[in-house]
Design a protein around this motif. Structure first.
Motif, short mmCIF file in Angstrom:
data_model
loop_
_atom_site.label_atom_id
_atom_site.label_comp_id
_atom_site.label_asym_id
_atom_site.label_seq_id
_atom_site.Cartn_x
_atom_site.Cartn_y
_atom_site.Cartn_z
N LYS A 1 0.83 -1.21 0.00
CA LYS A 1 0.00 0.00 0.00
C LYS A 1 0.86 1.26 0.00
N ARG B 1 -3.46 1.80 -2.37
CA ARG B 1 -4.33 0.82 -3.02
C ARG B 1 -4.21 -0.55 -2.35
N GLU B 2 -5.35 -1.17 -2.12
CA GLU B 2 -5.36 -2.53 -1.58
C GLU B 2 -4.87 -3.50 -2.64
#
Length: 142
Positions: A99, A105-106
């Motif tokens: 991340k 962002r996952e």
């Protein structure tokens, strides 16, 4: 980009050839089947409990979604007999690093319990080499 796609295509074709030997199908059949069954789950949708029990979990499968080759960040390899807490901590450390590198962002991962339809187990298992080739990295929890 074109070189990456070409390399990915070769990897998928090689993986399909290996899978075809295992499953007694042509590489083309394996590629087509794998393409239709390839899935991913957001790491943010997993819980510690998901890694502690090897039992089929239809609710977890429903959290996964169809994916395209090259879209899935990691193929997650682990042993169900390993300590679930240790696996979870290692996975969360990898998640935090991912991340940080990808603007929060996952990561999307391929996890057997979440991405294999337990009602179609044998067909999915034959496609494992293609699923691995469709992921951007191999993440092994030990």
């Amino acid at each position: 980009v074109q070189a990456w796609l070409t390399a990915r295509g070769r990897a998928a074709s090689t993986a399909a050839s290996i899978a075809a030997l295992i499953g007694r199908r042509t590489p083309e059949q394996v590629l087509e089947e794998a393409k239709g069954q390839f899935r991913a789950i957001s790491l943010g949708d997993l819980t510690r409990a998901d890694l502690s029990d090897a039992s089929p979990a239809p609710d977890l499968f429903s959290k996964s979604r169809p994916a395209s080759y090259g879209e899935v960040d990691a193929f997650l390899s682990h042993s169900w007999s390993d300590d679930a807490d240790a696996k979870w901590e290692e996975l969360q450390a990898w998640r935090a690093e991912f991340k940080a590198k990808h603007n929060g962002r996952e990561p999307l991962i391929w996890l057997d319990k979440a991405c294999i339809d337990q009602d179609n187990l044998l067909a999915n298992l034959a496609c494992l080499p293609v699923y691995l080739a469709g992921c951007n990295t191999f993440l092994c929890l030990v």
